[in-house]
Design an enzyme around this catalytic site. Structure first.
Site, PDB file in Angstrom:
ATOM      1  CE  LYS A 178      -2.215   2.847   2.305  1.00  0.00           C
ATOM      2  NZ  LYS A 178      -2.424   4.526   1.554  1.00  0.00           N
ATOM      3  CD  GLU A 253      13.515   2.060   7.337  1.00  0.00           C
ATOM      4  OE1 GLU A 253      12.821   1.345   7.368  1.00  0.00           O
ATOM      5  OE2 GLU A 253      14.020   3.882   6.022  1.00  0.00           O
ATOM      6  CB  CYS A 287      13.425   8.838   7.921  1.00  0.00           C
ATOM      7  SG  CYS A 287      14.189   7.842   7.384  1.00  0.00           S
ATOM      8  CD  GLU A 389      10.626  13.233  11.445  1.00  0.00           C
ATOM      9  OE1 GLU A 389       9.475  12.908  11.776  1.00  0.00           O
ATOM     10  OE2 GLU A 389      11.244  12.579  11.387  1.00  0.00           O
TER      11      GLU A 389
HETATM   12  O1  6OD Z   1      18.253   3.992   2.992  1.00  0.00           O
HETATM   13  C1  6OD Z   1      17.621   3.256   3.878  1.00  0.00           C
HETATM   14  O2  6OD Z   1      17.773   1.080   3.383  1.00  0.00           O
HETATM   15  C2  6OD Z   1      16.161   3.722   4.113  1.00  0.00           C
HETATM   16  N1  6OD Z   1      15.533   2.736   5.077  1.00  0.00           N
HETATM   17  C3  6OD Z   1      16.316   5.401   3.770  1.00  0.00           C
HETATM   18  C4  6OD Z   1      15.765   6.021   4.854  1.00  0.00           C
HETATM   19  C5  6OD Z   1      15.347   7.296   4.217  1.00  0.00           C
HETATM   20  C6  6OD Z   1      13.754   7.710   5.013  1.00  0.00           C
HETATM   21  O3  6OD Z   1      13.379   9.103   4.917  1.00  0.00           O
END
Ligand code: 6OD
Length: 485
Positions: A178, A253, A287, A389
């Site tokens: 999704k 995450e 992030c 944030e």
């Molecule tokens: O580089 C990555 O694998 C990853 N999960 C980056 C995350 C970025 C978030 O905005």
């Protein structure tokens, strides 16, 4: 008008109810497509197809054949690089200069790295004496977890979606993706790739829709074995709660309020270049981005001046203008949220070093969701934009005196995703890295990724680690077999 459909059981389909919602170009606010809105019928159909595929051709497939398919997906994505580039930059507004180097190549890389990983998965074995004087052998084996839902965000849509679909499929699972409602297109394009390379029906499914409707239906569906989510911490908490029903696994995450620590013995050019990237790349919608910058007092004024000059040079522009560095924010709602943080910063006494509002754009860009790169100084550690944030192109810069003090400041956050440290002193770099509460610490760099390493956040920034062999923890079930000889 272009349509973006669901991809369920190997077919592109509209919603049974025929509903669509609008998708806009963030640079101009022009309508670019109509997106199918998934409801119960589509979620149920996707889950049923994904469940069935687990026991069909996909479930029976030999590991080597599955690995070969992962490489084929990556190769086909490389062949369709320009289609992905066009779709991703139109949905997000980000410039080619970013998507060409970060987002799109990572799509294919995310399949290759997990194909490589699967070639070297080792099983444990333990021989034991039994109470009746015989011998037994234990060995562990991994099997797919089952039907996995991937709920992916809008900031790096293809990169973050494939970061989860890659390991999920490489481990033999089936998926229901999704994507964010504002960036639906590359997820759907990946369906074309899956179909072209011969991924069996039902293995990769996409249900388009809104979080408040489709997302909720997915997280509440008890026949989904596990959910992996990237996005805001508040949504992550809700998903985690939902997954407690049926004791389903979750990988999260989430957000960050990432510190950069700039010591007086740093290489100033390096610190400026990397902090300009970490604070403003992708319009601050990463992030891992830096929103709190701590600079050792003797170089504070010089650093602020140089960061300002560097950010001033960023060129705002449309995606297909090869010279633009920064696009708009992803949606009108997100622009309004970021601008309200800009107002709060001033209300709480910030000194605005740069930006703080909306830029003057001309022609059809006037209606896009643009904001200025912004730098503040002078706020206390309790100020709203120092604590929360923002997820926009902004940072607060603050002086510090000692190593001990700055470590406390860096760790004074409910988040713990990423951090950067700039120093030419190797001992100090190791010492500080060891004391910061974040899942990743970059020394003299930012967003330098080896996809075999564990990736994830501490505290409110998430749960679980993904990357290389670490992804097996979430995407497989580990089973012990005990054989009495
Ligand atoms: O580089 C990555 O694998 C990853 N999960 C980056 C995350 C970025 C978030 O905005």
């Amino acid at each position: 008008m272009k349509k973006v459909q669901h991809y369920i059981n190997g077919q592109f389909v509209d919603s049974q109810c025929g509903e669509f919602f609008d998708n806009y170009n963030p640079a101009t606010n022009e309508l670019i497509s109509k997106v199918a809105l998934g409801r119960e019928y589509e979620v149920n159909a996707a889950v049923e197809a994904a469940r069935k595929a687990l026991t069909g051709e996909w479930g029976q497939m030999k590991l080597n054949d599955r690995i070969a398919l992962m490489y084929e997906i990556a190769n086909e994505m490389d062949k369709r690089f320009d289609d992905f580039l066009e779709a991703e930059t139109l949905d997000t507004g980000k410039p080619y200069s970013i998507a060409r180097h970060i987002d799109i190549p990572r799509g294919a890389a995310n399949f290759k790295v997990f194909a490589d990983t699967m070639k070297s998965v080792a099983d444990e074995a333990y021989r034991m004496d039994t109470p009746d004087g015989k011998t037994a052998m234990n060995y562990s084996m991994r099997q797919p977890k089952g039907v996995i839902s991937v709920i992916s965000p809008w900031n790096l849509p293809l990169l973050l979606m494939t970061w989860k679909v890659g390991p999920a499929l490489a481990c033999g699972n089936t998926v229901i993706v999704k994507p964010s409602q504002v960036t639906p297109t590359t997820t759907s394009l990946l369906g074309e790739v899956m179909s072209k390379v011969g991924i069996p029906d039902g293995v990769y499914n996409v249900v388009q829709g809104k979080g408040s409707i489709t997302g909720n239906l997915i997280t509440a569906h008890k026949d989904i074995d596990a959910i992996t989510f990237t996005g805001e911490t508040v949504t992550g908490e809700k998903i985690m709660k939902e997954c407690s029903v049926g004791v389903r696994d979750v990988s999260l995450e989430l957000g960050g309020k990432n510190p950069a620590i700039i010591f007086e013995d740093c290489d100033m050019d390096k610190a400026i270049t990397e902090t300009t990237r970490s604070a403003f790349a992708n319009s601050g919608q990463v992030c891992l981005g830096t929103e709190r910058v701590y600079v050792q007092r003797p170089i504070f004024d010089k650093f602020v001046k140089r960061l300002k000059e560097s950010a001033q040079n960023l060129k705002l522009g449309v995606q297909n203008d090869e010279s633009s560095d920064m696009g708009p924010l992803v949606s009108a709602a997100h622009r309004d949220k970021v601008l309200s943080y800009y107002e709060t910063a001033v209300a709480e006494g910030a000194n605005v070093v740069l930006g703080g509002g909306t830029p003057t754009m001309t022609g059809n860009l006037k209606d896009g969701y643009w904001v200025e790169p912004t730098i503040w100084t002078g706020l206390s550690e309790d100020a709203t934009v120092v604590k929360e944030e923002v997820f926009g192109p902004c940072c607060h810069v603050q002086p510090f005196d000692t190593e001990e003090e700055v470590i406390k400041m860096a760790n004074n956050s409910p988040y713990g995703l990423a951090s950067t440290v700039f120093t030419e002193n190797l001992d100090k770099a190791h010492r500080v890295a060891g004391q910061i509460d974040s899942g990743i610490v970059w020394i003299n760099s930012w967003f330098l990724r080896d996809l075999r390493t564990p990736f994830g956040g501490m505290k409110g920034s998430g749960i679980g680690r993904e990357g290389g062999h670490h992804s097996l923890e979430f995407y497989t079930e580990l089973k012990n077999v005990c054989i009495k000889m």
